[in-house]
Design an enzyme around this catalytic site. Structure first.
Site, short mmCIF file in Angstrom:
data_model
loop_
_atom_site.label_atom_id
_atom_site.label_comp_id
_atom_site.label_asym_id
_atom_site.label_seq_id
_atom_site.Cartn_x
_atom_site.Cartn_y
_atom_site.Cartn_z
N HIS A 1 1.84 6.65 0.52
CA HIS A 1 2.74 5.62 -0.35
C HIS A 1 2.04 4.99 -1.44
O HIS A 1 0.92 5.37 -1.58
CB HIS A 1 3.01 4.49 0.88
CG HIS A 1 1.92 3.63 1.21
ND1 HIS A 1 0.88 4.39 2.27
CD2 HIS A 1 1.05 2.49 0.80
CE1 HIS A 1 -0.26 3.57 2.20
NE2 HIS A 1 0.10 2.36 1.57
N ASP B 1 1.57 1.18 -3.10
CA ASP B 1 1.34 -0.32 -2.71
C ASP B 1 2.44 -1.05 -3.50
O ASP B 1 2.55 -2.40 -2.84
CB ASP B 1 0.12 -0.98 -2.99
CG ASP B 1 -1.26 -0.36 -1.65
OD1 ASP B 1 -0.35 0.31 -0.87
OD2 ASP B 1 -2.19 -0.52 -1.96
N HIS C 1 -1.44 7.25 -2.04
CA HIS C 1 -2.65 7.12 -1.14
C HIS C 1 -2.05 7.23 0.53
O HIS C 1 -0.92 6.70 0.83
CB HIS C 1 -3.56 6.34 -1.38
CG HIS C 1 -2.97 4.73 -1.32
ND1 HIS C 1 -2.21 4.12 -2.34
CD2 HIS C 1 -3.17 3.83 -0.11
CE1 HIS C 1 -2.15 2.99 -1.76
NE2 HIS C 1 -2.62 2.80 -0.78
N ARG D 1 -11.59 2.81 13.85
CA ARG D 1 -11.74 2.56 12.39
C ARG D 1 -11.44 1.31 12.11
O ARG D 1 -10.16 0.95 12.14
CB ARG D 1 -10.91 3.69 11.71
CG ARG D 1 -10.91 3.67 10.14
CD ARG D 1 -10.29 4.80 9.46
NE ARG D 1 -10.00 4.82 8.20
CZ ARG D 1 -9.41 4.39 7.27
NH1 ARG D 1 -8.66 3.06 7.52
NH2 ARG D 1 -9.53 4.63 6.01
#
Length: 637
Positions: free
Chosen positions: A509, A511, A581, A591
């Site tokens: 996508h 931002d 990204h 994570r």
């Protein structure tokens, strides 16, 4: 879990019965049905998943159709005209709004029940419900319905590797036929156009002509509906109009030169100066020995929407306002900010954004720079834009120490909540991972309640400021970078769901715009957060498997750079379509990172951050709660 949750759940039916009309025909809110479906999914109650999710999709369609019908009706009853005086213009806008509200509530009940969060809107735009349906139907051994849901989801998410693989498997299953692979969200004009192309490829030009004509008629209807929903010119919702460049106007007139000329001239109304079509039109004129006029319907359509745009701009200047779905106009304090205008470039009704923001410095492509000072001792430049194969990208190490990473991870384990920022949905991006998050203000609240050390809450606050200053300095920005949103987040692989996994932890996508890989475009329009300018991710650990951050080309498939997270490593980049990204699947472990988004426009600063600033400022001046401090973080949440 919040101790107040159980009484709230008991009270909810009472509240709903109080606000809902007694009519049995009142529509259930689709976000409530959607939440019930997701909850049922994680309880492995797949029958309920199907019941609630199909209900949510039906409710969503009915709300949309009702809004279209009511807005068109009220638009006709209360027209706008550029000859109106300011007072009459105001009067018509307000009468139209009142008419629409009354009409909608008569059809679906109290409007407030159908106001949903941006997160839910985005999920439906991305067709996330069909992902849940596909898996539920699969568990219920209904492969035909699973194939249908999978195909529908895949049309909007072609980068989803796992779904593509599932579709291939469905094709080989007994009981699944080609007719089951249908797009449930396709509009009539899309279906007609696709069928016409298939006939054209087979040489059936008469059949193709009829279907292309049908596609045009249906497209005009769909465009009217779309404009009624958005109340302003913009790219057609969720559709790829570049497909309509398939020499459409020539194809419909195969063997009929009179109509071919008319169609070529119609095409040129929308794409002035396009050489190949100008040459075709010249050829048809030469063959026929005379000229022709474009189709009147298309000419009318173009005139109408130019007039529409003019009225919107007039209204914007009169009112210092902009249209929104909920109440037509939203005050912007005198700011003139029309979302978009027709571009006349090479897409079918393609639109490009323009900006008239006053007193706001916006970095333009011509002024893009990088390589400014990193400000903090020990911070190390690892890769610049060139090394990361893009523009406005940077990779840095040692932004945090090992001790600071450990403290922030411990903080995350205490304060983050499942689904924070995504209306409580613990797996907003993939059902194979659990997502948890917390904001700066929420963390400060926890520290005042004694649930986490104040030192840890301050570290989160100060770390985000450190990241902001580094990004602002490194990219040599000419104005202050403001916080748009700050989130302490963790993604955890769900055990038992990682075998043969090929999906992403976070799909590809951009931002601040809606990535459209097929059109090679990124549409800067809602529901994207269009006012975000820069983004950063500051990682806290490396003891997990998978989870690499990746940059891709606009096709959302070609990886241009990959970043392996570790403590103190930060990737920063501009937020637009130049930097698509995503995150590879986290297949084992957890994570954690600090996710940050920034804006150059002070009008769009994060409210929670401003409140957190006041809290920290009060602490720095030795105030305590109840003694001179007029902000309570708990009250602000």
């Amino acid at each position: 879990m919040d101790g107040n949750l159980f009484p709230t759940l008991i009270f909810l039916p009472v509240l709903l019965s109080a606000v809902l009309p007694s009519s049995a025909g009142v529509l259930e809110p689709y976000d409530l049905l959607y939440d019930n479906a997701v909850e049922a999914f994680y309880s492995a109650d797949y029958e309920s998943v199907v019941r609630y999710m199909e209900g949510a999709l039906s409710s969503h369609r009915q709300v949309r159709a009702t809004r279209v019908r009511c807005r068109l009706r009220c638009q006709d009853q209360h027209p706008l005209d550029e000859s109106f005086s300011d007072l009459r213009f105001f009067d018509s806008v307000l009468r139209r709004a009142a008419c629409m509200n009354k009409c909608i509530e008569e059809k679906v009940g109290t409007q407030s029940l159908h106001k949903v969060s941006e997160d839910v809107v985005q999920d439906f735009n991305r067709r996330i419900p069909y992902n849940y349906l596909q898996q539920a139907y699969q568990k219920l051994q209904r492969p035909d319905k699973a194939a249908e849901a999978a195909h529908t989801y895949f049309q909007a998410n072609p980068e989803h590797v796992e779904m593509g693989r599932d579709l291939e498997q469905y094709k080989n299953l007994q009981g699944v036929e080609e007719t089951h692979f249908v797009d449930r969200e396709a509009r009539p004009h899309q279906r007609s156009f696709t069928a016409a192309v298939q006939l054209y490829d087979k040489g059936d030009y008469e059949g193709a002509t009829a279907l292309f004509e049908e596609a045009l008629v249906e497209y005009y209807k769909a465009d009217v509906d779309c404009r009624a929903l958005c109340q302003g010119p913009q790219k057609f919702e969720g559709q790829d109009h570049l497909r309509y460049r398939y020499s459409l106007h020539e194809v419909v007139s195969a063997g009929r030169l009179e109509e071919a000329l008319q169609c070529a001239l119609t095409y040129l109304l929308f794409h002035e100066g396009e050489e190949f079509m100008k040459e075709n039109a010249d050829y048809y004129r030469e063959e026929l020995g005379h000229d022709a006029e474009p189709r009147e319907k298309a000419a009318w359509y173009l005139r109408r929407h130019k007039q529409e745009l003019k009225l919107l701009l007039i209204g914007s200047k009169i009112m210092g306002a902009e249209f929104t779905e909920g109440n037509y106009w939203r005050s912007t304090g005198g700011r003139d900010d029309s979302n978009s205008v027709p571009s006349g470039t090479d897409g079918w009704m393609e639109y490009v954004p323009i900006s008239h923001k006053k007193n706001v410095t916006v970095t333009s492509p011509q002024s893009l720079k990088e390589g400014g000072p990193l400000l903090y001792e020990g911070v190390q430049l690892v890769q610049n834009s060139a090394a990361l194969n893009g523009t406005q990208r940077v990779l840095l190490d040692h932004v945090l120490s090992e001790e600071e990473c450990a403290e922030l991870r411990q903080l995350a384990h205490t304060v983050t909540m499942a689904g924070d920022g995504y209306k409580g949905r613990m797996s907003p991006h993939t059902p194979n991972e659990k997502f948890e998050g917390a904001s700066v203000l929420k963390t400060l609240q926890h520290s005042f309640e004694g649930r986490v050390p104040m030192r840890s809450a301050r570290l989160f606050y100060e770390t985000s400021e450190r990241a902001r200053r580094i990004i602002e300095s490194y990219f040599v920005l000419n104005s202050t970078l403001h916080f748009s949103y700050t989130h302490l987040v963790c993604r955890t692989a769900i055990k038992g769901q990682q075998d043969h996994r090929n999906d992403l932890s976070h799909p590809i996508h951009a931002d601040n715009c809606l990535l459209d890989p097929d059109a090679n475009e990124c549409w800067k329009e809602p529901p994207a957060y269009t006012n975000r300018d820069y983004s950063a991710l500051l990682y806290l650990n490396a003891d997990f498997e998978g989870g690499e951050f990746i940059f891709t080309e606009m096709d959302a498939k070609t990886v241009t750079a990959s970043v392996k997270p570790k403590c103190g490593r930060m990737v920063g980049f501009s937020s637009g379509g130049e930097n698509p990204h995503g995150v590879k699947a986290v297949t084992s472990g957890q994570r954690c990172a600090v996710a940050l988004w920034f804006t150059l426009n002070p009008l769009y600063r994060e409210l929670e951050r401003l409140q957190a600033d006041e809290v920290v400022q009060a602490l720095d001046t030795q105030h305590v709660f109840g003694q001179g401090l007029n902000i309570n973080p708990k009250d602000e949440l």
